[in-house]
Design a protein around this motif. Structure first.
Motif, short mmCIF file in Angstrom:
data_model
loop_
_atom_site.label_atom_id
_atom_site.label_comp_id
_atom_site.label_asym_id
_atom_site.label_seq_id
_atom_site.Cartn_x
_atom_site.Cartn_y
_atom_site.Cartn_z
N ALA A 1 -4.42 -2.88 -5.79
CA ALA A 1 -4.73 -2.66 -7.21
C ALA A 1 -4.11 -1.36 -7.73
O ALA A 1 -3.78 -1.26 -8.92
N LEU A 2 -3.93 -0.38 -6.85
CA LEU A 2 -3.39 0.92 -7.25
C LEU A 2 -1.89 1.05 -6.96
O LEU A 2 -1.31 2.11 -7.24
N ALA A 3 -1.27 0.02 -6.40
CA ALA A 3 0.13 0.10 -5.98
C ALA A 3 1.05 0.42 -7.16
O ALA A 3 0.91 -0.13 -8.25
N GLN A 4 2.02 1.30 -6.89
CA GLN A 4 2.97 1.71 -7.92
C GLN A 4 4.35 1.12 -7.72
O GLN A 4 5.21 1.22 -8.62
N LEU B 1 2.69 -2.30 -2.46
CA LEU B 1 1.97 -3.57 -2.57
C LEU B 1 2.11 -4.40 -1.30
O LEU B 1 1.14 -4.99 -0.81
N ILE B 2 3.30 -4.45 -0.73
CA ILE B 2 3.52 -5.20 0.50
C ILE B 2 2.70 -4.59 1.65
O ILE B 2 2.09 -5.31 2.45
N ALA B 3 2.67 -3.26 1.72
CA ALA B 3 1.87 -2.59 2.76
C ALA B 3 0.40 -2.94 2.62
O ALA B 3 -0.30 -3.19 3.62
N ALA B 4 -0.10 -2.98 1.38
CA ALA B 4 -1.50 -3.35 1.16
C ALA B 4 -1.76 -4.79 1.56
O ALA B 4 -2.82 -5.11 2.11
N ARG B 5 -0.79 -5.67 1.33
CA ARG B 5 -0.96 -7.07 1.72
C ARG B 5 -0.98 -7.23 3.24
O ARG B 5 -1.65 -8.12 3.77
N VAL B 6 -0.26 -6.38 3.96
CA VAL B 6 -0.32 -6.41 5.42
C VAL B 6 -1.74 -6.11 5.90
O VAL B 6 -2.27 -6.79 6.78
N VAL B 7 -2.37 -5.11 5.28
CA VAL B 7 -3.76 -4.78 5.63
C VAL B 7 -4.68 -5.95 5.29
O VAL B 7 -5.59 -6.29 6.06
N GLN B 8 -4.45 -6.58 4.14
CA GLN B 8 -5.30 -7.69 3.71
C GLN B 8 -5.22 -8.87 4.67
O GLN B 8 -6.17 -9.65 4.79
N GLY B 9 -4.11 -9.02 5.37
CA GLY B 9 -3.93 -10.16 6.26
C GLY B 9 -4.97 -10.24 7.36
O GLY B 9 -5.21 -11.32 7.92
N SER B 10 -5.61 -9.13 7.68
CA SER B 10 -6.64 -9.14 8.71
C SER B 10 -7.81 -10.05 8.34
O SER B 10 -8.56 -10.50 9.21
N ALA B 11 -7.95 -10.36 7.05
CA ALA B 11 -9.13 -11.11 6.59
C ALA B 11 -9.13 -12.57 7.01
O ALA B 11 -10.18 -13.22 6.93
#
Length: 464
Positions: free
Chosen positions: A95-98, A103-113
């Motif tokens: 949400a805060l990605a610039q 954004l891609i790095a945040a999606r990598v973290v989200q993949g754990s879900a």
């Protein structure tokens, strides 16, 4: 020796797991309607924006078996809480990605879900009475499909009326709510596996999956016969072959080679692969057909999602019916019947898809079949593996289904690209017909294999 699930239903567990899984499945697809907008607003290219989906997929594939094993070893509740904390952090970061890199790095973290799904199945098996288990597993499995369909609609609405950042704000809120509910309602695990964490096996599995999935996702860009694509395929196969050799000699192996060579488990995984591939033919074809014109309806993103929503919602009651069908007709019928319904719906769409009502009704049949398949797979796994390997086995099954989705999406992309090359009026109707027939073909193979996924005497009966 494992024990049977408890005979009392602790309050709130099923509702908690349904909400947690719904939050994950919604966010699987909610970003899809925003890909074009993200490409423009983050000033990037379509190739990089595609990694918003690919990074999530690759991370899920690498982390899910490891997290499922951690749940079996150290407690499902504890690992679920950790996954939801990471997921909420990944959503906040997105949400805060610039820029596209953040954004891609945040999606990598989200993949754990993705691990929420096998962990939920393991929690259900450990906490619910045996007679409630099939319908509960079917409901949670159905929520995966229903949430994905809802995500297409919600994503379109948020993008049309607010900002793409609200996609991830919504995801963060759902993750926090799920975290609080798991903390409150899910009890600590009463049964844990013995042994340690198989780090060599986890490393080999993660690298092997990463190589193969990179080859599948980059193949259309690099060329399927390019040196890079073929090298990644070869590396992936080599690493997975080494994994099998290493796991045979370990007592605490992440991958139970005996399970993979056991016919019912092997067929269950094959069914997951075919289902994943067949589903993605529709995920790509139906929204594209609905949005383009003159071949199509010229609909908005939101309307295109709504045309698929009845089929997605049909997954829930169909999944919940798995237990009753198994009791009345036998354990092989939910999986086989699901693939038959999927085949019928796919064939009807291949024969007629020029009117919106055909999409609504025929995809509804596909959705009902999908619900039976999705509900049957974890039930079949529960009948095969000991209680202490439920999370690990379901995690592997989910990854194999993800692999099927990658294969299906790449085949669909290849059909679309080859049929529309040089055309100025979009994808021709014949391409959609081919995609629907491919979905039917995958389901036919699943229906043929389904009876082989059942053993007369399950391992759980032996180990209980």
């Amino acid at each position: 020796m494992t024990a049977t699930p408890r005979t009392e239903d602790p309050p709130g567990i099923l509702v908690t797991l349904v909400i947690a899984v719904f939050g994950y499945s919604l966010m699987q697809t909610v970003v899809v309607p925003a890909l074009g907008l993200l490409t423009r607003e983050l000033e990037t290219t379509p190739t990089w924006s595609a990694w918003i989906l690919s990074a999530f997929l690759l991370s899920s594939a690498v982390l899910t078996p490891l997290l499922g094993r951690l749940g079996d070893l150290y407690g499902k509740r504890r690992v679920m809480i950790g996954v939801l904390v990471a997921y909420a952090a990944g959503m906040a970061g997105a949400a805060l990605a610039q820029d596209i890199g953040q954004l891609i790095a945040a999606r990598v973290v989200q993949g754990s879900a993705l691990a929420v799904i096998p962990l939920s199945m393991a929690i259900l098996r450990e906490t619910l009475p045996r007679e409630r288990l099939p319908s509960a597993m079917g409901l949670v499995s159905g929520i995966v499909g229903a949430g994905a369909g809802t995500g297409l609609v919600v994503g379109g609405l948020l993008v049309d009326h607010l900002s793409w950042r609200y996609l991830f704000v919504l995801g963060a809120l759902l993750a926090v709510v799920s975290l609080l509910m798991v903390w409150r309602w899910v009890p600590a695990s009463r049964h844990t596996a013995t042994g340690g964490l198989d780090l060599p096996g986890a490393g080999l599995l993660g690298l092997g999956l990463l190589a193969v999935l990179l080859a599948l996702t980059q193949g259309p860009t690099w060329g399927w016969t390019s040196a890079g694509t073929l090298s990644l395929f070869a590396l992936g196969v080599l690493l997975l072959a080494v994994l099998i050799v290493v796991e045979r000699g370990r007592t605490d192996a992440l991958i139970d080679v005996g399970e993979l060579t056991d016919r019912p488990m092997l067929v269950t995984h094959a069914a997951a692969l075919l289902f994943g591939a067949g589903s993605y033919f529709f995920y790509l074809a139906m929204p594209l057909f609905a949005q383009q014109s003159p071949v199509g309806f010229g609909a908005s993103v939101t309307v295109a999602g709504l045309l698929m929503l009845p089929g997605m919602l049909a997954i829930i009651p169909a999944g919940m019916a798995v237990g009753r069908i198994s009791t009345a007709l036998g354990p092989r019928w939910p999986l086989a019947g699901g693939f038959v319904l999927f085949t019928v719906g796919a064939a009807l769409l291949a024969l007629g898809h020029s009117a919106p009502w055909q999409h609504l009704v025929f995809y509804g049949v596909v959705g009902a079949g999908s619900g039976l398949v999705m509900g049957a797979l974890p039930k079949l796994i529960a009948d095969i593996v000991p209680l202490t390997r439920t999370g690990t086995a379901n995690g592997i099954n989910n990854i194999i289904r993800t692999f099927g989705g990658v294969i299906g999406s790449q085949l669909a992309a290849a059909v679309i690209a080859s049929s529309s090359s040089g055309r100025m009026t979009g994808v021709p109707d014949s391409a959609f017909t081919v995609l629907f027939w491919l979905g039917a073909a995958a389901a036919v193979l699943g229906a043929v294999l389904a009876p082989l996924a059942v053993r007369h005497t399950s391992r759980t009966e032996t180990h209980a």
